[in-house]
Design a protein around this motif. Structure first.
Motif, short mmCIF file in Angstrom:
data_model
loop_
_atom_site.label_atom_id
_atom_site.label_comp_id
_atom_site.label_asym_id
_atom_site.label_seq_id
_atom_site.Cartn_x
_atom_site.Cartn_y
_atom_site.Cartn_z
N MET A 74 -3.83 -7.70 6.14
CA MET A 74 -2.93 -8.71 6.68
C MET A 74 -1.91 -8.06 7.59
N ASP A 75 -1.85 -8.50 8.84
CA ASP A 75 -0.76 -8.07 9.72
C ASP A 75 0.19 -9.25 9.80
N ILE A 76 1.30 -9.17 9.12
CA ILE A 76 2.16 -10.36 8.99
C ILE A 76 2.91 -10.71 10.27
N THR A 131 17.86 -9.36 10.50
CA THR A 131 16.69 -9.93 9.82
C THR A 131 16.91 -9.94 8.31
N LYS A 132 17.56 -8.89 7.80
CA LYS A 132 17.75 -8.80 6.35
C LYS A 132 18.81 -9.80 5.87
N ALA A 133 19.81 -10.09 6.72
CA ALA A 133 20.78 -11.15 6.39
C ALA A 133 20.06 -12.50 6.40
N VAL A 165 19.70 -5.16 14.64
CA VAL A 165 18.72 -6.26 14.62
C VAL A 165 18.02 -6.30 13.25
N TYR A 166 17.71 -5.12 12.73
CA TYR A 166 17.12 -5.04 11.39
C TYR A 166 18.06 -5.70 10.38
N ALA A 167 19.35 -5.34 10.45
CA ALA A 167 20.33 -5.92 9.51
C ALA A 167 20.38 -7.43 9.65
N SER A 173 0.81 -1.24 0.00
CA SER A 173 0.00 0.00 0.00
C SER A 173 0.84 1.28 0.00
N ARG A 174 2.14 1.14 0.20
CA ARG A 174 2.99 2.34 0.10
C ARG A 174 4.46 1.95 -0.13
N GLY A 175 5.26 2.97 -0.37
CA GLY A 175 6.70 2.76 -0.48
C GLY A 175 7.10 1.77 -1.57
N ILE A 176 8.08 0.95 -1.24
CA ILE A 176 8.65 0.01 -2.21
C ILE A 176 7.60 -1.00 -2.68
N GLY A 177 6.80 -1.49 -1.74
CA GLY A 177 5.76 -2.46 -2.11
C GLY A 177 4.79 -1.88 -3.12
N GLY A 192 -2.19 -5.08 2.93
CA GLY A 192 -1.85 -3.97 3.82
C GLY A 192 -2.33 -4.26 5.22
N ARG A 193 -1.67 -3.65 6.18
CA ARG A 193 -2.10 -3.83 7.56
C ARG A 193 -3.47 -3.20 7.77
N SER A 194 -3.68 -2.07 7.09
CA SER A 194 -5.02 -1.47 7.08
C SER A 194 -5.58 -1.68 5.67
N PRO A 246 19.29 2.61 -0.08
CA PRO A 246 18.42 3.69 0.38
C PRO A 246 17.45 4.16 -0.70
N ILE A 247 16.18 4.01 -0.43
CA ILE A 247 15.14 4.37 -1.38
C ILE A 247 14.26 5.44 -0.73
N ASP A 248 13.84 6.38 -1.53
CA ASP A 248 13.02 7.47 -1.00
C ASP A 248 11.60 6.97 -0.71
N THR A 249 11.31 6.63 0.54
CA THR A 249 10.00 6.11 0.95
C THR A 249 9.69 6.64 2.35
N PRO A 250 8.48 6.37 2.86
CA PRO A 250 8.17 6.76 4.24
C PRO A 250 9.15 6.18 5.27
N ASN A 305 7.50 -10.85 -0.84
CA ASN A 305 7.53 -10.59 0.60
C ASN A 305 8.28 -9.28 0.82
N ASN A 306 7.50 -8.22 0.89
CA ASN A 306 8.08 -6.87 0.99
C ASN A 306 7.87 -6.23 2.37
N ALA A 307 6.73 -6.52 3.00
CA ALA A 307 6.39 -5.82 4.26
C ALA A 307 7.51 -5.99 5.28
N1 LIG Z 1 13.27 2.45 2.10
C1 LIG Z 1 14.48 1.97 2.12
O1 LIG Z 1 15.45 2.70 2.00
C2 LIG Z 1 14.71 0.49 2.27
C3 LIG Z 1 16.02 0.03 2.18
C4 LIG Z 1 16.27 -1.33 2.28
C5 LIG Z 1 15.23 -2.21 2.45
N2 LIG Z 1 13.96 -1.76 2.55
C6 LIG Z 1 12.90 -2.76 2.77
O2 LIG Z 1 11.88 -2.59 1.81
C7 LIG Z 1 10.64 -2.99 2.38
C8 LIG Z 1 9.63 -1.87 2.22
O3 LIG Z 1 10.15 -0.72 2.84
P1 LIG Z 1 9.60 0.74 2.56
O4 LIG Z 1 10.75 1.63 2.56
O5 LIG Z 1 8.68 0.74 1.43
O6 LIG Z 1 8.85 0.96 3.93
P2 LIG Z 1 7.49 1.69 4.28
O7 LIG Z 1 7.26 2.82 3.38
O8 LIG Z 1 7.57 1.91 5.74
O9 LIG Z 1 6.42 0.56 3.94
C9 LIG Z 1 6.44 -0.65 4.63
C10 LIG Z 1 5.24 -1.44 4.27
O10 LIG Z 1 5.25 -2.64 5.04
C11 LIG Z 1 4.03 -2.74 5.75
N3 LIG Z 1 4.16 -3.41 7.03
C12 LIG Z 1 5.01 -3.11 8.04
N4 LIG Z 1 4.77 -3.94 9.06
C13 LIG Z 1 3.76 -4.76 8.67
C14 LIG Z 1 3.06 -5.80 9.28
N5 LIG Z 1 3.32 -6.22 10.54
N6 LIG Z 1 2.08 -6.43 8.59
C15 LIG Z 1 1.79 -6.05 7.35
N7 LIG Z 1 2.38 -5.05 6.71
C16 LIG Z 1 3.37 -4.41 7.38
C17 LIG Z 1 3.57 -1.32 5.94
O11 LIG Z 1 2.19 -1.33 6.21
P3 LIG Z 1 1.48 -0.15 7.05
O12 LIG Z 1 1.19 0.89 6.00
O13 LIG Z 1 0.29 -0.79 7.58
O14 LIG Z 1 2.46 0.29 8.08
C18 LIG Z 1 3.96 -0.70 4.60
O15 LIG Z 1 2.98 -0.99 3.62
C19 LIG Z 1 10.92 -3.33 3.84
O16 LIG Z 1 11.06 -4.72 3.96
C20 LIG Z 1 12.22 -2.62 4.11
O17 LIG Z 1 12.95 -3.23 5.14
C21 LIG Z 1 13.68 -0.43 2.47
#
Ligand SMILES: NC(=O)c1ccc[n+]([C@@H]2O[C@H](COP(=O)([O-])OP(=O)(O)OC[C@H]3O[C@@H](n4cnc5c(N)ncnc54)[C@H](OP(=O)(O)O)[C@@H]3O)[C@@H](O)[C@H]2O)c1
Length: 249
Positions: A60-62, A152-154, A148-150, A18-22, A40-42, A181-185, A83-85
């Motif tokens: 879906m709340d994963i 999970t990603k490894a 810890v994030y790193a 619903s937003r960002g990379i997904g 989406g979670r909502s 680094p991607i321009d997202t929320p 699997n993006n969330a």
């Molecule tokens: N942006 C970056 O620079 C970057 C860099 C490396 C990797 N990534 C990875 O790319 C993926 C997407 O990141 P993003 O930057 O697009 O982040 P984002 O804008 O924060 O979006 C994250 C998405 O994941 C969903 N999400 C989070 N927790 C969830 C849960 N428990 N259940 C279901 N959905 C959930 C969020 O849903 P809600 O709207 O409900 O919160 C949102 O749709 C992530 O895995 C992130 O780690 C991002």
């Protein structure tokens, strides 16, 4: 440039679509003909994106593995699973607590396990599937304030390679995108961290060879390649979409 139609007749689930990379990935797959189920979670934001791209939406709340497995199974057979969330919780490791570790592991890893576990049987039966897990360069080269994030990603890379090994005989590929680094929320959240925020985002830019943040469209293009039928000899790979950040990985 004409967008190809590599996903005509394909059903794809994109978590966190619903937003960002997904959202970027969902839009690209739909533009190439896929019926995209935006999770989406909502439900509201997911429905909004789904409406714009001619797909459907699911709540879906994963972080709830059992409910997620049931929700994914209820969708029926999928050709593509992305699997993006996921989320990050920026803090130096010594400032974190077990509750935060469990939250990160529960969403970024267990959420991916749950979706994959539920989607695989139908893919195996069909003899076809594309699974793409969204990792991060943090998982390959580490990241200050993200231990810890790193981790999970490894873990995502090891999981993807294992799923690729177990499912090659079914015509299923499984790959990872090590996103930079991607321009997202999510990047906005990093920027908002008191004191270090702006510096952190500048350091992310400086860590790339291209000295900038990437766009969700750029990630969508790479994701579409790995999820396409024609990427049939590409599996167990980890592709950096990071402006060269992973050069030393
Ligand atoms: N942006 C970056 O620079 C970057 C860099 C490396 C990797 N990534 C990875 O790319 C993926 C997407 O990141 P993003 O930057 O697009 O982040 P984002 O804008 O924060 O979006 C994250 C998405 O994941 C969903 N999400 C989070 N927790 C969830 C849960 N428990 N259940 C279901 N959905 C959930 C969020 O849903 P809600 O709207 O409900 O919160 C949102 O749709 C992530 O895995 C992130 O780690 C991002």
């Amino acid at each position: 440039m004409t967008t190809p139609r590599r996903f005509d007749g394909r059903r794809a689930l994109v978590t966190g679509g619903s937003r960002g990379i997904g959202e970027g990935i969902a839009r690209r797959l739909a533009a190439e003909g896929a019926h995209v189920i935006v999770a989406g979670r909502s439900l509201g934001p997911a429905q909004e994106v789904a409406g714009e791209i001619g797909g459907s939406a699911v709540q879906m709340d994963i972080s709830d593995a059992e409910a997620t497995m049931a929700a994914v199974a209820a969708l029926g057979p999928l050709d593509v699973l992305v699997n993006n969330a996921g989320f990050d919780d920026f803090a130096y490791f010594t400032d974190t607590a077990p509750q935060q570790w469990r939250a990160l592991l529960g969403t970024n890893l267990e959420g991916m396990f749950a979706c994959t576990h539920a989607a695989l049987p139908a893919m195996q039966q069909a003899g076809y599937g594309r699974i793409l897990n969204i990792g991060s360069e943090a998982g390959r080269i580490g990241s200050k304030g993200n231990a810890v994030y790193a981790t999970t990603k490894a873990g995502i890379i090891g999981f993807s390679k294992s799923i690729a090994r177990e499912n090659a005989r079914y015509g299923i590929t499984c790959n990872t995108l090590a996103v930079g680094p991607i321009d997202t929320p999510l990047t906005d959240a990093a920027r908002a961290v008191p004191v270090h925020g702006e510096k952190m985002v500048q350091a992310m830019k400086d860590g790339t060879l291209l000295r900038r943040l990437g766009t969700t469209e750029e990630v969508g293009a790479a994701a579409a390649f790995l999820c396409a039928e024609e990427a049939s000899f590409v599996t167990a790979e980890c592709l950096g979409v990071s402006g060269g950040m992973g050069i030393s990985a």
